[in-house]
Design a protein around this motif. Structure first.
Motif, mmCIF file in Angstrom:
data_model
loop_
_atom_site.group_PDB
_atom_site.id
_atom_site.type_symbol
_atom_site.label_atom_id
_atom_site.label_comp_id
_atom_site.label_asym_id
_atom_site.label_seq_id
_atom_site.Cartn_x
_atom_site.Cartn_y
_atom_site.Cartn_z
ATOM 1 N N VAL A 120 -8.269 23.684 -27.681
ATOM 2 C CA VAL A 120 -7.393 24.268 -28.685
ATOM 3 C C VAL A 120 -8.110 25.395 -29.416
ATOM 4 N N CYS A 121 -7.350 26.393 -29.839
ATOM 5 C CA CYS A 121 -7.924 27.575 -30.483
ATOM 6 C C CYS A 121 -8.290 27.296 -31.936
ATOM 7 N N LEU A 122 -9.561 27.301 -32.214
ATOM 8 C CA LEU A 122 -10.094 27.281 -33.575
ATOM 9 C C LEU A 122 -11.225 28.304 -33.621
ATOM 10 N N ASP A 123 -11.815 28.490 -34.791
ATOM 11 C CA ASP A 123 -12.902 29.462 -34.902
ATOM 12 C C ASP A 123 -14.072 29.105 -34.003
ATOM 13 N N ARG A 124 -14.298 27.804 -33.839
ATOM 14 C CA ARG A 124 -15.339 27.324 -32.939
ATOM 15 C C ARG A 124 -14.765 26.175 -32.117
ATOM 16 N N PRO A 125 -15.219 26.011 -30.890
ATOM 17 C CA PRO A 125 -14.684 24.925 -30.059
ATOM 18 C C PRO A 125 -15.171 23.566 -30.526
ATOM 19 N N ILE A 126 -14.319 22.559 -30.361
ATOM 20 C CA ILE A 126 -14.673 21.177 -30.683
ATOM 21 C C ILE A 126 -14.658 20.377 -29.393
ATOM 22 N N TYR A 127 -15.710 19.618 -29.158
ATOM 23 C CA TYR A 127 -15.845 18.847 -27.934
ATOM 24 C C TYR A 127 -15.245 17.446 -28.096
ATOM 25 N N PRO A 128 -14.922 16.771 -26.989
ATOM 26 C CA PRO A 128 -14.424 15.387 -27.092
ATOM 27 C C PRO A 128 -15.535 14.447 -27.531
ATOM 28 N N CYS A 129 -15.153 13.358 -28.196
ATOM 29 C CA CYS A 129 -16.131 12.353 -28.613
ATOM 30 C C CYS A 129 -16.705 11.645 -27.384
ATOM 31 N N ARG A 130 -17.968 11.268 -27.498
ATOM 32 C CA ARG A 130 -18.612 10.592 -26.376
ATOM 33 C C ARG A 130 -17.915 9.282 -26.043
ATOM 34 N N TRP A 131 -17.487 8.542 -27.080
ATOM 35 C CA TRP A 131 -16.850 7.248 -26.816
ATOM 36 C C TRP A 131 -15.525 7.423 -26.080
ATOM 37 N N LEU A 132 -14.805 8.543 -26.352
ATOM 38 C CA LEU A 132 -13.552 8.803 -25.643
ATOM 39 C C LEU A 132 -13.843 9.073 -24.164
ATOM 40 N N CYS A 133 -14.869 9.879 -23.909
ATOM 41 C CA CYS A 133 -15.280 10.143 -22.535
ATOM 42 C C CYS A 133 -15.625 8.835 -21.819
ATOM 43 N N GLU A 134 -16.379 7.991 -22.488
ATOM 44 C CA GLU A 134 -16.808 6.730 -21.876
ATOM 45 C C GLU A 134 -15.617 5.800 -21.616
ATOM 46 N N ALA A 135 -14.668 5.778 -22.561
ATOM 47 C CA ALA A 135 -13.497 4.918 -22.385
ATOM 48 C C ALA A 135 -12.646 5.381 -21.212
ATOM 49 N N VAL A 136 -12.427 6.706 -21.111
ATOM 50 C CA VAL A 136 -11.653 7.254 -19.990
ATOM 51 C C VAL A 136 -12.402 7.021 -18.681
ATOM 52 N N ARG A 137 -13.685 7.289 -18.695
ATOM 53 C CA ARG A 137 -14.502 7.098 -17.484
ATOM 54 C C ARG A 137 -14.449 5.645 -16.997
ATOM 55 N N ASP A 138 -14.649 4.704 -17.915
ATOM 56 C CA ASP A 138 -14.703 3.296 -17.519
ATOM 57 C C ASP A 138 -13.355 2.788 -17.007
ATOM 58 N N SER A 139 -12.260 3.303 -17.597
ATOM 59 C CA SER A 139 -10.928 2.861 -17.171
ATOM 60 C C SER A 139 -10.464 3.529 -15.886
ATOM 61 N N CYS A 140 -10.866 4.784 -15.693
ATOM 62 C CA CYS A 140 -10.328 5.555 -14.574
ATOM 63 C C CYS A 140 -11.220 5.565 -13.341
ATOM 64 N N THR A 141 -12.511 5.270 -13.508
ATOM 65 C CA THR A 141 -13.415 5.293 -12.350
ATOM 66 C C THR A 141 -12.970 4.344 -11.235
ATOM 67 N N PRO A 142 -12.508 3.099 -11.542
ATOM 68 C CA PRO A 142 -12.059 2.230 -10.438
ATOM 69 C C PRO A 142 -10.923 2.843 -9.616
ATOM 70 N N ILE A 143 -10.021 3.557 -10.281
ATOM 71 C CA ILE A 143 -8.934 4.210 -9.551
ATOM 72 C C ILE A 143 -9.464 5.364 -8.729
ATOM 73 N N MET A 144 -10.377 6.149 -9.309
ATOM 74 C CA MET A 144 -10.958 7.261 -8.568
ATOM 75 C C MET A 144 -11.723 6.759 -7.343
ATOM 76 N N GLU A 145 -12.454 5.663 -7.512
ATOM 77 C CA GLU A 145 -13.227 5.115 -6.399
ATOM 78 C C GLU A 145 -12.323 4.595 -5.287
ATOM 79 N N ALA A 146 -11.114 4.150 -5.654
ATOM 80 C CA ALA A 146 -10.165 3.708 -4.633
ATOM 81 C C ALA A 146 -9.775 4.848 -3.713
ATOM 82 N N PHE A 147 -9.883 6.073 -4.216
ATOM 83 C CA PHE A 147 -9.584 7.259 -3.419
ATOM 84 C C PHE A 147 -10.854 7.911 -2.868
ATOM 85 N N GLY A 148 -11.997 7.292 -3.118
ATOM 86 C CA GLY A 148 -13.254 7.817 -2.589
ATOM 87 C C GLY A 148 -13.889 8.893 -3.423
ATOM 88 N N PHE A 149 -13.477 9.024 -4.702
ATOM 89 C CA PHE A 149 -14.049 10.039 -5.581
ATOM 90 C C PHE A 149 -14.920 9.388 -6.648
#
Length: 310
Positions: free
Chosen positions: A115-144
């Protein structure tokens, strides 16, 4: 413009609050901004031009419904052109459709289309970890695998950052995906079928001979007669004796594998020395969406998954 620290902080909070109101209408959950990254755009490759605000195009499918209309370019993944953003972001659209975590789109779009602001804001680490942990099993089912470019350790933990809800909230950490085996959980829509095709290295038409449980996987054996639709690296001699494995699919439901009398559109990828089943659709000649998808198979331009999932 100069101001006292207290006044500046109040102005920042007002700006962010207004932004949250706009973004919370996107249908996911309320966005929260928990920090401010001061070293934005430091490191990485150099940019030929400074970051600018541009409209999010309608064909940037990953993010055009995210809840705001403009984004920074270059983005936070160092994509300098909109063509590069579209190409890389399109690889992630199928994962968002799988609903593996409620914050998947927010997390990805905070990087692909910040989103456009004066400076970019990054996602929180815990959000990344939550998405990663929930979605990795699905990605691995497709070989990714979970790609290195989204390593969670590099995102802020205590600074201001983009979130969905507080990290201890159950709705932010509980997977919302279907219990159906991911390759079997397919909408009969033209774009969904084509996306599954793009995520696969090869595709063919065949009937299923038998299905066996093998450790945590399911082994799918096909009848000899097969019609190759997308060859990839698969040779015709390999097609004759080809068996596919439903990765970690021993116990999840897959209705298509219960009916061995139908013809199916079968999709797969080779991962290491094993061939994985990545998609299965009933060969429905009467289905309008299916017929459109089959007609477009040879001309549809796929994103380069190999450039993303390294």
């Amino acid at each position: 413009m100069s101001c006292g620290s207290e006044v500046c902080w109040r102005m920042f909070r007002l700006m962010v609050t207004a932004l949250v109101v706009v973004m919370s209408g996107c249908g996911a959950s309320e966005y929260e901004y928990l920090g401010w990254r001061t070293d934005a755009y430091n490191g990485g490759r150099g940019y030929g031009k400074p970051p600018q605000c541009v409209d999010i195009p309608d064909d940037l499918r990953l993010c055009h419904t995210v809840g705001y209309n403009q984004m920074l370019l270059p983005n936070l993944l160092e994509h300098e052109t909109m063509a590069e953003v579209k190409q890389q972001a399109s690889s992630w659209v199928p994962l968002v459709h799988k609903n593996c975590h409620p914050g998947t789109q927010v997390f990805l779009c905070s990087l692909f289309a910040p989103v456009c602001l004066d400076r970019p804001i990054y996602p929180c680490r815990w959000l990344c970890e939550a998405v990663r942990d929930s979605c990795t099993p699905i990605m691995e089912a497709f070989g990714f695998p979970w790609p290195e470019m989204l390593t969670c350790d590099k995102y802020p933990q205590d600074d201001v950052c983009i979130a969905m809800t507080q990290p201890n909230a159950t709705e932010a950490t509980r997977p919302t995906g279907s219990p159906i085996c991911p390759p079997c959980d397919n909408e009969e829509r033209t774009d969904t079928i084509l996306e599954n095709m793009c995520a696969s290295e090869f595709a063919f038409k065949a009937k299923i001979k038998e299905v066996k449980r093998e450790n945590l996987d399911r082994k799918v054996v096909f009848q000899k007669k097969k019609k190759l639709l997308k060859a990839g690296n698969l040779k015709k001699k390999d097609l004759k004796k080809l068996v596919l494995y439903l990765k970690n699919g021993a116990d999840c439901p897959c209705q298509q594998l219960d009916n061995l009398g139908n013809q199916y559109l079968i999709m797969g990828r080779k991962v290491d020395k094993q061939y994985l089943l990545t998609g299965i659709h009933k060969w429905d000649k009467s289905g309008k969406e299916f017929k459109k998808a089959v007609k477009k198979l040879n001309t549809y331009k796929c994103p380069a998954f190999e450039n993303v999932f390294k």
